[in-house]
Design a protein around this motif. Structure first.
Motif, PDB file in Angstrom:
ATOM      1  N   THR A  57       0.823  -1.222   0.040  1.00 48.76           N
ATOM      2  CA  THR A  57       0.037  -0.085  -0.118  1.00 48.76           C
ATOM      3  C   THR A  57       0.942   1.168  -0.095  1.00 48.76           C
ATOM      4  O   THR A  57       2.218   1.142  -0.038  1.00 48.76           O
ATOM      5  N   LEU A  58       0.193   2.341   0.154  1.00 45.36           N
ATOM      6  CA  LEU A  58       1.205   3.689   0.022  1.00 45.36           C
ATOM      7  C   LEU A  58       1.656   3.693   1.231  1.00 45.36           C
ATOM      8  O   LEU A  58       2.976   4.238   1.115  1.00 45.36           O
ATOM      9  N   ASP A  59       1.663   3.209   2.432  1.00 45.81           N
ATOM     10  CA  ASP A  59       2.274   3.302   3.493  1.00 45.81           C
ATOM     11  C   ASP A  59       2.860   2.038   4.099  1.00 45.81           C
ATOM     12  O   ASP A  59       3.567   2.227   5.106  1.00 45.81           O
ATOM     13  N   HIS A  60       2.374   1.104   3.944  1.00 45.95           N
ATOM     14  CA  HIS A  60       2.816  -0.283   4.484  1.00 45.95           C
ATOM     15  C   HIS A  60       3.179  -1.503   3.493  1.00 45.95           C
ATOM     16  O   HIS A  60       2.656  -1.444   2.275  1.00 45.95           O
ATOM     17  N   VAL A  61       3.757  -2.228   4.020  1.00 41.63           N
ATOM     18  CA  VAL A  61       4.131  -3.507   3.259  1.00 41.63           C
ATOM     19  C   VAL A  61       3.162  -4.574   3.947  1.00 41.63           C
ATOM     20  O   VAL A  61       3.769  -4.772   5.486  1.00 41.63           O
ATOM     21  N   LEU A  62       2.647  -5.211   3.722  1.00 44.36           N
ATOM     22  CA  LEU A  62       1.719  -6.234   4.287  1.00 44.36           C
ATOM     23  C   LEU A  62       1.733  -7.702   3.919  1.00 44.36           C
ATOM     24  O   LEU A  62       1.522  -8.138   2.855  1.00 44.36           O
ATOM     25  N   PRO A  63       2.532  -8.318   4.989  1.00 41.75           N
ATOM     26  CA  PRO A  63       2.824  -9.693   4.353  1.00 41.75           C
ATOM     27  C   PRO A  63       1.502 -10.782   4.320  1.00 41.75           C
ATOM     28  O   PRO A  63       0.721 -10.404   5.212  1.00 41.75           O
ATOM     29  N   LEU A  64       1.328 -11.497   3.389  1.00 47.95           N
ATOM     30  CA  LEU A  64       0.167 -12.223   3.292  1.00 47.95           C
ATOM     31  C   LEU A  64       0.557 -13.516   3.857  1.00 47.95           C
ATOM     32  O   LEU A  64       1.544 -14.018   3.491  1.00 47.95           O
ATOM     33  N   ALA A  65      -0.567 -14.259   4.296  1.00 49.01           N
ATOM     34  CA  ALA A  65      -0.303 -15.711   4.830  1.00 49.01           C
ATOM     35  C   ALA A  65      -0.578 -16.537   3.818  1.00 49.01           C
ATOM     36  O   ALA A  65      -1.618 -16.414   2.936  1.00 49.01           O
ATOM     37  N   PRO A  66       0.722 -17.518   3.540  1.00 53.33           N
ATOM     38  CA  PRO A  66       0.474 -18.591   2.719  1.00 53.33           C
ATOM     39  C   PRO A  66      -0.616 -19.651   3.360  1.00 53.33           C
ATOM     40  O   PRO A  66      -0.425 -20.118   4.160  1.00 53.33           O
ATOM     41  N   LEU A  67      -1.609 -20.072   2.395  1.00 52.01           N
ATOM     42  CA  LEU A  67      -2.346 -21.182   2.136  1.00 52.01           C
ATOM     43  C   LEU A  67      -2.144 -22.472   1.615  1.00 52.01           C
ATOM     44  O   LEU A  67      -2.618 -23.454   1.495  1.00 52.01           O
ATOM     45  N   GLY A  68      -0.921 -22.332   0.976  1.00 52.11           N
ATOM     46  CA  GLY A  68      -0.320 -23.735   0.383  1.00 52.11           C
ATOM     47  C   GLY A  68      -0.666 -23.493  -1.230  1.00 52.11           C
ATOM     48  O   GLY A  68      -1.626 -22.938  -1.694  1.00 52.11           O
ATOM     49  N   GLY A  69       0.399 -24.024  -2.232  1.00 50.29           N
ATOM     50  CA  GLY A  69       0.083 -24.052  -3.557  1.00 50.29           C
ATOM     51  C   GLY A  69       0.258 -22.652  -4.295  1.00 50.29           C
ATOM     52  O   GLY A  69      -0.239 -22.603  -5.411  1.00 50.29           O
TER      53      GLY A  69
END
Length: 728
Positions: A57-69
């Motif tokens: 985003t403009l202000d943040h880096v948001l790590p996303l959770a892996p769900l596999g594959g």
């Protein structure tokens, strides 16, 4: 942190995960994007090459959770975002296509559903656009019975799970893919209701890969800056039934080669255009240049009706070729094939797993002559696809006309079919009502929805009535029709040795019995010089010199006969061999003065025809033609008058199809000096230079129904043209 990941994982159903990984996601915009299953801010994305994924985003880096594959999820709120993936060695970022809304509006979908979208190519296909502030390509395709349709290409590793499309009304699927730009290759992966997915090229693609590759290519619909405003403004007067129309038919792949390769559009814009202009023709007619997979079909089995073939260059280079022709005062016609299409797996056949574009029953949907599939003309969307395509070429490429191939095969349900192998119409007859409706609809749109002055021509080989009558009068609505009967009859006559021609005299005269029932074009086309039929020269009897003399006389007969003219490339200089689409024309034969002389004859015939109103103004008017003597069968001589409008001098034409020189009394309508405008036996054409020293005097008695006459020298195997020096 683990509890947060588990919470996110629990919010994504196992059914969705399974559907994503198996490529069976029916509603991808409900699953992917920033509102997963209606949860605001819940993001779900898929990239099987990524080990980690961040939302930027403009202000943040948001790590996303892996769900596999390769499936990732996270809560991002309502902030604008991009995605950044990593495989551990490299990073890549991109805009998520599932955060963008649809592009097509309700009116587009309504018109597509009704089969009335006059600009179908602007709605469907692949278009580079800026959508919601981001540049990319909008893809849209009609596939009403598919379970899932995806866009695949190098941009997503040809993985159909990566870009499944949004299903809209009217059976249309669409998606906007940010970052996909011009020249990217793509196809649609279509998952039918049963069976595995299949790769299909875009029916409305504007470009394609070089065969044997089959993918479509993202191309613009025209950045070319046209410079033909003068031509377009005056075109309407150049393409009427009273205008001189002399057409040079070209197979671009074999006209001339460069370094062993077929010429490009850019080369043709100079060499071909200059040649046709120098030869005095008024139009170039290209055999089909819509994209086709098999070179041996010459373009008559197209798979990409909206794409000029890439064999010769890019779409804008084809536009530049047309522009160059217009600058030289030449019109451009293209052969167009709405009658059938090939069954290649990447094409229209069973496009969405069902017989969508074609009839399901092979008695209606399979063409036994060409092993091709026949369009379902009763389906509104299919008629729209074809009619819009005609308008597309006339508007977007400034084509001046379309010659419609194989019209007879569309008109008759029993065309080339044995008893029991066809389905009668609702009245039990053989007429194809749906195809008739389509043809009338296409012609109405071609003439009414394009810049003024276009023309359509029918290759129609039967006696179907009203082919060139207006639709409002019950006709099919074509501007012109090829006169196949005239062509067959006259070539049969010419094949006979002169000693036998007296017994076949009516083959040369019968065409005038019906010659004004339609607006006719006299065609000597590619079909007459292939498949063992031999070249035009080979059709003529006698020695080599006699063959050339016969051909000169025949061309003179043709140019003096009522009807517009069409001649296939190579026939103008009597190429000895029949046409071979894999090789260039045998230009070396022009080193022979006799062949060069025949070429000069065609040039002079064209100039005479264009510059003499009596030879073209009333081509389709019975009052523009009058026999002088049609009954001289014993001598194989034909003579007639051509009349223009009031104030225009008439032209007398006389042809001798025996190798005997004659002193002949020619009936003429007025006294005085008549100029010998052209003599096919002139030395400059390779003849014996026998004739009338440029003029004759009509000081003789009434003869052959004419009030005056002149005694002329009629050379062997020749055609002569005369015009009064002092017109009345």
């Amino acid at each position: 942190m683990d509890r947060a990941k588990n919470s996110l994982s629990d919010a994504v159903s196992q059914a969705d995960i399974t559907a994503i990984l198996s490529g069976d996601l029916a509603d991808p915009f409900a699953v992917f994007g920033p509102d997963h299953r209606g949860i605001p801010g819940r993001l779900l994305c898929f990239d099987p090459h990524a080990r980690t994924m961040d939302a930027l985003t403009l202000d943040h880096v948001l790590p996303l959770a892996p769900l596999g594959g390769g499936i990732f999820t996270g809560d991002i709120g309502d902030a604008p975002y991009r995605l950044r993936g990593s495989d551990g060695t490299r990073d890549w970022s991109y805009d998520d296509p599932y955060r963008f809304g649809p592009v097509l509006g309700d009116l587009d979908l309504h018109l597509i559903a009704e089969g009335r979208h006059r600009r179908l190519w602007q709605a469907l296909g692949a278009h580079v656009i800026t959508h919601q502030g981001i540049t990319g390509t909008h893809f849209a395709v009609w596939a009403p019975h598919a379970r899932r349709v995806s866009v695949v290409g190098e941009f997503n590793a040809w993985d159909g799970r990566r870009a499944p499309m949004r299903r809209r009304n009217a059976g249309v699927w669409e998606i906007f893919l940010p970052g996909v730009m011009q020249n990217h290759s793509y196809q649609y992966e279509v998952l039918p209701q049963s069976g595995p997915p299949v790769l299909k090229s875009d029916p409305l693609a504007f470009g394609a890969q070089h065969p044997p590759q089959t993918a479509s290519v993202v191309r613009g619909t025209g950045a070319h800056i046209w410079r033909d405003a003068g031509w377009m403004a005056g075109r309407a007067t150049r393409q009427t039934r009273e205008a001189p129309i002399s057409i040079y038919e070209v197979h671009l792949g074999s006209w001339r080669h460069h370094d062993g390769q077929p010429m490009l559009y850019t080369q043709a814009a100079e060499e071909l255009v200059d040649y046709v202009h120098d030869m005095g023709f008024t139009h170039i007619e290209f055999m089909p240049l819509t994209e086709y997979p098999f070179g041996g079909s010459w373009g008559y089995q197209p798979t990409g009706l909206y794409a000029p073939t890439c064999r010769h260059g890019a779409p804008d280079e084809f536009r530049a070729l047309i522009d160059a022709a217009h600058a030289k005062g030449l019109g451009v016609i293209m052969d167009w094939v709405p009658a059938h299409f090939p069954s290649d797996a990447h094409g229209l056949a069973h496009f969405d797993g069902t017989p969508l574009y074609e009839h399901a029953d092979p008695r209606e949907g399979f063409h036994p002559d060409w092993n091709t599939l026949i369009y379902d003309f009763g389906r509104n969307e299919v008629r729209n696809f074809l009619s819009a395509n005609a308008v597309y070429w006339l508007r977007e490429f400034h084509l001046d006309g379309l010659r419609v191939d194989a019209v007879a095969s569309m008109l008759y349900r029993d065309y080339s079919r044995a008893d029991g192998a066809w389905i009668p119409n609702r009245d039990g007859g053989r007429e194809n009502y749906e195809a008739i409706d389509f043809i009338q609809e296409m012609n109405t749109q071609a003439y009414g929805d394009t810049p003024e002055g276009v023309m359509t021509m029918a290759e129609e080989s039967t006696s179907w009535p009203g082919v060139t009558q207006p639709v409002y009068a019950g006709g099919l609505g074509f501007g012109f029709k090829w006169n196949m009967g005239w062509m067959n009859d006259t070539l049969r006559y010419m094949a006979h040795p002169p000693i036998h021609r007296a017994h076949h005299h009516d083959l040369m005269t019968f065409g005038l019995v019906y010659g004004f029932s339609e607006n006719f074009v006299l065609p000597i086309s590619h079909d007459e010089v292939v498949h063992g039929k031999g070249s035009m020269l080979a059709k003529m009897p006698g020695t080599h010199a006699e063959k050339l003399a016969n051909l000169r006389a025949y061309y003179g007969f043709m140019w003096g006969h009522p009807g517009k003219k069409l001649l296939f490339m190579g026939c103008e200089f009597a190429q000895p061999q029949e046409w071979n689409h894999d090789a260039q024309l045998d230009w070396s034969v022009l080193q022979d003065p006799a062949h060069a002389g025949l070429q000069r004859l065609i040039r002079d015939l064209n100039r005479l025809y264009r510059g003499t109103p009596a030879l073209h103004q009333r081509d389709a008017d019975p009052h523009g033609f009058q026999w002088i003597n049609q009954d001289a069968s014993a001598e194989s001589v034909f003579s007639w008058l051509r009349w223009g409008h009031a104030g225009q001098p008439p032209v007398a034409v006389i042809a001798n199809f025996t190798p005997v020189e004659r002193r002949w009394r020619l009936g003429l309508p007025q006294t005085g000096t008549w100029e010998e405008m052209l003599n096919s036996d002139a030395e400059v054409y390779g003849g014996g230079n026998r004739g009338n020293l440029g003029k004759v005097t009509a000081d003789g008695p009434p003869h052959a129904g004419q009030p005056h006459s002149a005694l002329i020298t009629l050379p062997p195997l020749s055609t002569l043209f005369f015009c009064p020096k002092e017109p009345r």
